[in-house]
Design an enzyme around this catalytic site. Structure first.
Site, mmCIF file in Angstrom:
data_model
loop_
_atom_site.group_PDB
_atom_site.id
_atom_site.type_symbol
_atom_site.label_atom_id
_atom_site.label_comp_id
_atom_site.label_asym_id
_atom_site.label_seq_id
_atom_site.Cartn_x
_atom_site.Cartn_y
_atom_site.Cartn_z
ATOM 1 N N GLU A 104 0.809 -1.226 0.000
ATOM 2 C CA GLU A 104 0.000 0.000 0.000
ATOM 3 C C GLU A 104 0.840 1.274 0.000
ATOM 4 O O GLU A 104 0.430 2.306 0.515
ATOM 5 C CB GLU A 104 -0.987 -0.004 1.167
ATOM 6 C CG GLU A 104 -1.939 -1.183 1.123
ATOM 7 C CD GLU A 104 -2.999 -1.155 2.196
ATOM 8 O OE1 GLU A 104 -3.790 -0.197 2.214
ATOM 9 O OE2 GLU A 104 -3.046 -2.092 3.001
ATOM 10 N N THR A 158 0.066 2.296 -8.483
ATOM 11 C CA THR A 158 -0.332 3.581 -9.066
ATOM 12 C C THR A 158 0.788 4.129 -9.948
ATOM 13 O O THR A 158 0.529 4.669 -11.030
ATOM 14 C CB THR A 158 -0.674 4.594 -7.967
ATOM 15 O OG1 THR A 158 -1.665 4.033 -7.098
ATOM 16 C CG2 THR A 158 -1.199 5.890 -8.560
ATOM 17 N N ARG A 163 -7.704 0.066 -5.688
ATOM 18 C CA ARG A 163 -6.825 -0.706 -4.814
ATOM 19 C C ARG A 163 -7.062 -2.190 -5.057
ATOM 20 O O ARG A 163 -8.154 -2.715 -4.836
ATOM 21 C CB ARG A 163 -7.102 -0.344 -3.354
ATOM 22 C CG ARG A 163 -6.606 -1.338 -2.316
ATOM 23 C CD ARG A 163 -5.114 -1.405 -2.238
ATOM 24 N NE ARG A 163 -4.666 -2.433 -1.303
ATOM 25 C CZ ARG A 163 -3.467 -2.996 -1.308
ATOM 26 N NH1 ARG A 163 -2.581 -2.636 -2.222
ATOM 27 N NH2 ARG A 163 -3.133 -3.903 -0.433
ATOM 28 N N ASP A 165 7.170 -5.050 -11.298
ATOM 29 C CA ASP A 165 6.425 -4.651 -10.099
ATOM 30 C C ASP A 165 6.074 -5.909 -9.327
ATOM 31 O O ASP A 165 5.444 -6.821 -9.859
ATOM 32 C CB ASP A 165 5.164 -3.887 -10.527
ATOM 33 C CG ASP A 165 4.296 -3.476 -9.340
ATOM 34 O OD1 ASP A 165 4.783 -3.529 -8.197
ATOM 35 O OD2 ASP A 165 3.124 -3.107 -9.565
ATOM 36 N N GLN A 220 3.489 -6.804 0.201
ATOM 37 C CA GLN A 220 3.197 -7.370 1.505
ATOM 38 C C GLN A 220 4.176 -8.495 1.827
ATOM 39 O O GLN A 220 4.794 -9.089 0.957
ATOM 40 C CB GLN A 220 1.746 -7.862 1.555
ATOM 41 C CG GLN A 220 0.749 -6.697 1.445
ATOM 42 C CD GLN A 220 -0.687 -7.133 1.676
ATOM 43 O OE1 GLN A 220 -1.064 -8.251 1.335
ATOM 44 N NE2 GLN A 220 -1.488 -6.246 2.235
#
Length: 384
Positions: free
Chosen positions: A72, A77, A208, A230, A234
Site C-alpha cells: 500500500e 499507481t 486498490r 512490479d 506485503q
C-alpha cells in the site's frame, strides 16, 4: 517534486528481510573462480544494454527497472502512471474491466467505516441509518460488492456517507484499516452509480487491488526499451522478489509518507513507516544491488500534508522535535531513509517527494528518473 541526492554513510548493520546471494568481496582478498565468473557475467550484461549509434554515441538499448516498496505504498499507481504516460494508456476494455473494482473499493470502504464504528463505539447520528448500514454490509456478506448498485443501495450509501457519526469515524481512520481512496470514491457515489458509468483515468489510478506475484510491463522512452518489474509489497510476497534481482539498472523504492501513523494490514502491531525503513535498509545493502541506482519515491504527499496537521510525527518518530509542518516533516522522513545509506562505497540516492495520482507532476518525475537512469548506464559501461 523535491529532488535531492544523498551519499551519506553510516555504520554497517546486518541485512534483514531480503536474502543476499553474492558474498562480500573484501578489499585485498583474492577473488574465487565463482566470484570472477559472477563479475564477468555482470559486466557482459551491462555491455549488452548499450549500443553505439551511427554518430558514434553510446546509448542504452534495454533498461530494467525494479519497483519495490511495502504494501500500500503506491507502487501499482506508479506503474499505471507509466502505462498512461509512456505506454498504451487505458483501453476501453480496460476501463470497463475496472468498473467492478471501483464498485468494490467504494462499498468495501464504506463497510470498513461502519464496522469500525462498532469497535470505536461511535453511534450513527441518525438511528434511522441503521437499516442503511445493514443493507451495505449485506452486499459484502453476499459477495455482491463488485456488482452495479440498485437504486435503494445507492440512496442508502449516500445517506450513510452524510451521517455525522460516519464522518467522525472516517476522521479516525488511522485507528483501523481503510483504503486511501475511500474519500475520493465515497464522494462520487452518484457518478459511479450512473447507468453508463465508465471509469475515468483518476478512477483507475486510485483503485486498490492487492498485488501478487511479479508483473512485468515493457514500455519505450526516447526510443529506448524499458522493462518495469512490479512485485507485491506485503510480507507474504517478498520471497518472490529475488527472482527479479538479476541485471537491474535502477530500483524505484516507493514509500507512503502518510503511513507514519498506520500499522500493517498483515500485522496490526507493526508501524508501516518503520517497516518501510527496515525494507529500504535491506535493499540498499544487498549485494545484488552494489552497482544499482536507487530512486526513493516518497509518495502520497497530498495525504501527508493534510494528516500531519492533526496527527503528530512523533507517533512514528518519538525523537522528532520539529513542527507538525508538511515541509519540515517530509524532510525529516527523507533524512531517516537516507541515513540508512551504508557500505564501503558511497551510494547515490535520488529522492522525489510525489503524489502518484497527480498525472502532470508524475510526467516530470518520470522524465527525470528515466533520463538519469539512461545516463548512468552509459557512464557505467564507458568505465568497464
Amino acid at each position: 517534486a523535491r529532488e535531492q541526492t544523498n551519499t551519506s554513510q553510516s555504520p554497517a548493520h546486518p541485512l534483514i528481510l531480503i536474502p543476499t546471494v553474492l558474498p562480500s568481496l573484501a578489499m585485498g582478498c583474492p577473488l574465487s573462480v565463482n566470484q570472477k565468473r559472477v563479475l564477468q557475467e555482470r559486466e557482459a550484461a551491462a555491455r549488452a544494454q548499450v549500443d553505439v549509434d551511427a554518430a558514434g554515441r553510446r546509448r542504452p538499448t534495454q533498461i530494467k527497472l525494479l519497483l519495490l516498496g511495502a504494501g500500500e505504498s503506491g507502487k501499482t499507481t506508479i506503474r499505471r502512471q507509466i502505462k498512461l504516460l509512456l505506454g498504451t494508456g487505458f483501453s476501453d476494455d480496460e476501463r470497463i474491466e475496472s468498473r467492478p473494482i471501483v464498485y468494490s473499493n467504494t462499498i468495501q470502504s464504506l463497510a470498513a467505516v461502519i464496522k469500525a464504528m462498532g469497535t470505536l463505539q461511535i453511534p450513527l447520528s441518525n438511528p434511522e441509518r441503521a437499516n442503511d448500514a445493514r443493507l451495505v454490509l449485506s452486499q459484502i456478506t453476499q459477495h455482491a460488492d463488485t456488482k452495479p448498485w440498485p437504486l435503494n443501495l445507492v440512496e442508502a450509501m449516500i445517506r450513510l456517507w452524510s451521517d455525522n457519526g460516519v464522518q467522525e469515524c472516517f476522521a479516525r481512520s488511522r485507528e483501523y484499516q481503510l483504503n486511501d481512496s475511500a474519500r475520493y470514491y465515497l464522494g462520487s457515489i452518484r457518478r459511479i452509480a450512473s447507468e453508463n458509468y465508465i471509469p475515468t483515468e483518476q478512477d483507475i489510478l486510485r483503485t486498490r487491488v492487492k498485488s501478487t506475484g511479479v508483473i512485468e510491463m515493457p514500455f519505450t522512452y526516447r526510443d529506448v526499451a524499458f522493462r518495469l518489474c512490479d512485485v507485491g509489497g506485503q510480507r507474504s510476497e517478498r520471497k518472490k522478489w529475488i527472482n527479479c534481482f538479476e541485471n537491474v539498472n535502477a530500483i524505484l523504492f516507493c514509500v507512503a509518507l502518510s503511513a507514519y501513523d498506520l500499522t500493517l494490514r498483515e500485522d496490526g502491531e507493526v508501524n508501516r513507516m518503520q517497516e518501510s525503513l527496515k525494507l529500504f535498509k535491506s535493499i540498499l545493502n544487498n549485494k545484488w544491488f552494489e552497482d544499482t541506482s536507487v530512486v526513493l519515491l516518497l509518495n502520497k504527499k497530498d495525504l501527508f500534508e493534510e494528516k500531519i496537521r492533526y496527527s503528530p510525527l512523533t507517533v512514528c518518530f518519538p525523537e522528532y522535535t520539529g513542527e507538525n509542518d508538511p515541509v519540515e516533516g517530509s524532510a525529516y522522513i527523507q533524512s531517516q531513509f537516507e541515513l540508512l545509506n551504508q557500505g564501503q562505497t558511497r551510494k547515490e540516492i535520488f529522492t522525489h517527494v510525489i503524489c502518484a495520482t497527480d498525472t502532470q507532476s508524475m510526467r516530470d518525475v518520470l522524465d527525470a528518473v528515466l533520463r538519469r537512469t539512461m545516463e548512468k548506464l552509459v557512464n557505467k559501461t564507458q568505465m568497464l
